[in-house]
Design an enzyme around this catalytic site. Structure first.
Site, PDB file in Angstrom:
ATOM      1  N   GLY A  89      18.836 -41.288  39.401  1.00  0.00           N
ATOM      2  CA  GLY A  89      18.483 -41.306  40.815  1.00  0.00           C
ATOM      3  C   GLY A  89      19.378 -40.411  41.656  1.00  0.00           C
ATOM      4  NE  ARG A  90      24.907 -42.902  41.600  1.00  0.00           N
ATOM      5  CZ  ARG A  90      26.050 -43.479  41.886  1.00  0.00           C
ATOM      6  NH1 ARG A  90      26.777 -43.040  42.865  1.00  0.00           N
ATOM      7  NH2 ARG A  90      26.465 -44.483  41.164  1.00  0.00           N
ATOM      8  CE  LYS A 105      27.677 -42.003  38.141  1.00  0.00           C
ATOM      9  NZ  LYS A 105      28.548 -42.813  37.275  1.00  0.00           N
ATOM     10  CG  ASP A 117      23.006 -42.159  49.475  1.00  0.00           C
ATOM     11  OD1 ASP A 117      23.114 -42.305  48.237  1.00  0.00           O
ATOM     12  OD2 ASP A 117      23.957 -42.344  50.259  1.00  0.00           O
ATOM     13  NE  ARG A 175      21.128 -42.679  30.917  1.00  0.00           N
ATOM     14  CZ  ARG A 175      22.106 -42.887  31.780  1.00  0.00           C
ATOM     15  NH1 ARG A 175      22.488 -44.099  32.039  1.00  0.00           N
ATOM     16  NH2 ARG A 175      22.691 -41.869  32.395  1.00  0.00           N
ATOM     17  CG  ASP A 240      20.377 -48.996  32.936  1.00  0.00           C
ATOM     18  OD1 ASP A 240      20.358 -50.214  32.684  1.00  0.00           O
ATOM     19  OD2 ASP A 240      20.900 -48.516  33.952  1.00  0.00           O
ATOM     20  CG  ASN A 241      24.687 -48.663  32.734  1.00  0.00           C
ATOM     21  OD1 ASN A 241      24.208 -47.589  33.100  1.00  0.00           O
ATOM     22  ND2 ASN A 241      24.895 -49.665  33.563  1.00  0.00           N
TER      23      ASN A 241
HETATM   24  P1  AMP Z   1      23.997 -47.659  37.802  1.00  0.00           P
HETATM   25  O1  AMP Z   1      24.339 -48.923  38.507  1.00  0.00           O
HETATM   26  O2  AMP Z   1      24.940 -46.534  38.118  1.00  0.00           O
HETATM   27  O3  AMP Z   1      23.801 -47.848  36.343  1.00  0.00           O
HETATM   28  O4  AMP Z   1      22.615 -47.180  38.410  1.00  0.00           O
HETATM   29  C1  AMP Z   1      21.416 -47.898  38.264  1.00  0.00           C
HETATM   30  C2  AMP Z   1      20.272 -47.074  38.792  1.00  0.00           C
HETATM   31  O5  AMP Z   1      20.392 -46.866  40.197  1.00  0.00           O
HETATM   32  C3  AMP Z   1      20.137 -45.690  38.178  1.00  0.00           C
HETATM   33  O6  AMP Z   1      18.787 -45.389  38.060  1.00  0.00           O
HETATM   34  C4  AMP Z   1      20.814 -44.820  39.215  1.00  0.00           C
HETATM   35  O7  AMP Z   1      20.386 -43.482  39.139  1.00  0.00           O
HETATM   36  C5  AMP Z   1      20.367 -45.476  40.499  1.00  0.00           C
HETATM   37  N1  AMP Z   1      21.277 -45.212  41.614  1.00  0.00           N
HETATM   38  C6  AMP Z   1      22.523 -45.706  41.785  1.00  0.00           C
HETATM   39  N2  AMP Z   1      23.078 -45.255  42.942  1.00  0.00           N
HETATM   40  C7  AMP Z   1      22.159 -44.449  43.522  1.00  0.00           C
HETATM   41  C8  AMP Z   1      22.120 -43.685  44.729  1.00  0.00           C
HETATM   42  N3  AMP Z   1      23.154 -43.652  45.582  1.00  0.00           N
HETATM   43  N4  AMP Z   1      21.008 -42.972  44.980  1.00  0.00           N
HETATM   44  C9  AMP Z   1      19.952 -42.994  44.140  1.00  0.00           C
HETATM   45  N5  AMP Z   1      19.926 -43.688  43.000  1.00  0.00           N
HETATM   46  C10 AMP Z   1      21.007 -44.417  42.683  1.00  0.00           C
HETATM   47 MG    MG Z   2      23.996 -46.409  34.941  1.00  0.00          MG
END
Ligand code: AMP
Ligand code: MG
Length: 470
Positions: A89-90, A105, A117, A175, A240-241
């Protein structure tokens, strides 16, 4: 000389359902915080003398030649709940070099951003930089950090905070959730391509779904055993992690324990302790069961495949137990472990729990008795335990003390230091960030210069909660 990255992009040859072409969003005023020159050199990256150019490239403001930027699709189970639509997402994968992904990232929203965002704030970027590089220095498989750049823009969280971009290097970003996304869409052709790609990239000896599953299970079992051996709590072991390569990924609410307790949880969102320290072996097996389920369609969900995959997943606890015995055995000076060593290790951990002993320093104390005590030796069972341990070490080769010196780090990234580092950096002072990076690069060399980083937190410094920091 301009910055050059010898890209050789292969992920873009996979079926295009697996990604979206997406350029990073330029930022207003990129300033370089730090650049990992040794890592850059190992990746064949050259021409990195100009900090301004490095900052532009690794903030996504200037696209380097040969990059073919994409956001990757994935899905996943988050805290056990299925989420069909995740993805970068980012983050944006600029491309691959020497078999490694180079990913930005915090580089702006992508089609998978949902309501996010697309940005990151400085705190989590610096945390990931320090902790992932520390993990690497501890010889634990992990994604790496190549660069941290301040964007000169604010991001809005609970308050406006300085924005930053982290450049992450990984053997790949595939993943368990990448397989899950395709399986959920019943995309057999995509699954087959991803399976072949993953085997070729990470496990050249594997060429079937079962062989891939077995390889990932083995790597992940060893990875989690290594986490346990340094008191690491990942904090968000969603599918996913969880990488196919067996590298640690996603340094969100992670933490290294100070006082030992098997039920330790730091993450603010892990209310039921699903990802507590001592639950990690069970959770990784659960994640591998999800991978197995995603691979089954490639074998037409046949009864034989179900039986074989079930068997492989059921073998995981045994593999992990052996890996655990081996890593903790080395921490006690034993390189050739036997099943009976389990109770030696467990009794020690039980005493540490009773005494709320500092995990890292307890093993240092056992390695070198000139190290300050952690309360362990005052436990009523300690004298008996110690004589049993000493008997076990009699006539062992290689020299137990040498083995222990290389298995028990003197320094780990402690939460309170990370927090202090982040608040300093937010006010413009990067000295603690740089000092931590230098000190953590040699975790097995006791260095008096860094003694202050080895102390557990005082009551007022103690960090009880960590946050995802998205
Ligand atoms: P994470 O908690 O980093 O494993 O992220 C979980 C999901 O949320 C993933 O698909 C990320 O790409 C998305 N995500 C986390 N933070 C953001 C952000 N600020 N903007 C867009 N997507 C996000
Ligand atoms: Mg993640």
């Amino acid at each position: 000389m301009t910055l050059h990255i010898p890209f050789e992009n292969t992920y873009v040859n996979l079926p295009n359902r697996l990604f979206s072409r997406q350029k990073p969003t330029p930022v207003r005023a990129p300033t370089l915080v730090t650049f990992n020159q040794p890592l850059a050199e190992s990746l064949g990256i050259s021409g990195t003398q100009d900090d301004q150019e490095v900052a532009k490239v690794f903030s996504g403001t200037m696209l380097p030649e040969g990059a073919d930027p994409i956001a990757q699709l994935y899905a996943g189970h988050q805290f056990g709940h299925w989420n069909p639509q995740l993805g970068d997402g980012r983050a944006v994968l600029l491309g691959e070099t020497k078999g490694y992904d180079i990913q930005l990232k915090g580089s702006g929203p992508t089609p998978y951003a949902r309501r996010g965002d697309g940005r990151a704030w400085l705190g989590p970027v610096l945390r990931e930089y320090v902790v992932s590089e520390a993990m690497h220095a501890l010889a634990i498989p992990t994604t790496r950090a190549l660069a941290a750049v301040e964007t000169g823009e604010e991001v809005m969280r609970d308050r406006p905070l300085p924005g930053a971009v982290l450049t992450r290097v990984a053997a790949s970003h595939i993943r368990v959730g990448t397989f899950q996304a395709l399986a959920a869409r019943q995309d057999l052709e995509g699954l087959q391509s991803l399976m072949e790609f993953s085997c070729a990239r990470h496990y050249p000896d594997a060429d079937t779904p079962a062989a891939l599953l077995k390889s990932v299970i083995t790597r992940q079992a060893h990875l989690v055993a290594q986490w346990l051996s340094v008191g690491f709590i990942h904090g968000v072991m969603n599918t996913d992690n969880c990488t196919i390569s067996g590298e640690t990924i996603d340094y969100g609410p992670c933490a290294f324990m100070d006082a030992f307790h098997p039920g330790m949880v730091f993450s603010s969102i892990d209310r039921h302790g699903r990802y507590a320290y001592g639950n990690q072996p069970e959770i990784i097996a659960w994640n591998m069961a999800q991978l197995a389920t995603s691979l089954l369609p490639l074998e037409n969900n046949s009864d034989t495949a179900v039986e074989e995959f079930t068997h492989l997943v059921n073998e995981m606890p045994g593999i992990l137990r052996q890996a655990w015995r081996d890593v903790f055995g080395r921490k006690l000076g034993i390189t050739e472990t036997i099943a009976d060593d389990d109770s030696l290790i467990s009794q020690l951990l039980a005493m540490m729990t009773d005494q709320k002993s500092d995990f890292t320093n307890s093993f240092r104390y056992l390695t070198d008795s000139s190290v300050t005590s952690t309360g362990l030796e005052t436990h009523k069972d300690f004298p008996n335990w110690r004589s049993r341990w000493q008997d076990r070490l009699t006539d062992l080769e290689p020299d137990p003390e040498m083995v222990m010196q290389h298995a028990n780090p003197f320094i780990i990234p402690r939460n309170h230091q990370i927090e202090a580092m982040i608040s300093q950096a937010v006010s413009g002072d990067y000295s603690l960030f740089h000092a931590l990076n230098t000190a953590l690069a040699k975790p097995f060399e006791a260095n008096p210069e860094w003694d202050h980083f080895t102390s557990p937190p005082s009551a007022s410094e103690r960090v009880t909660q960590t946050f995802c920091g998205t």
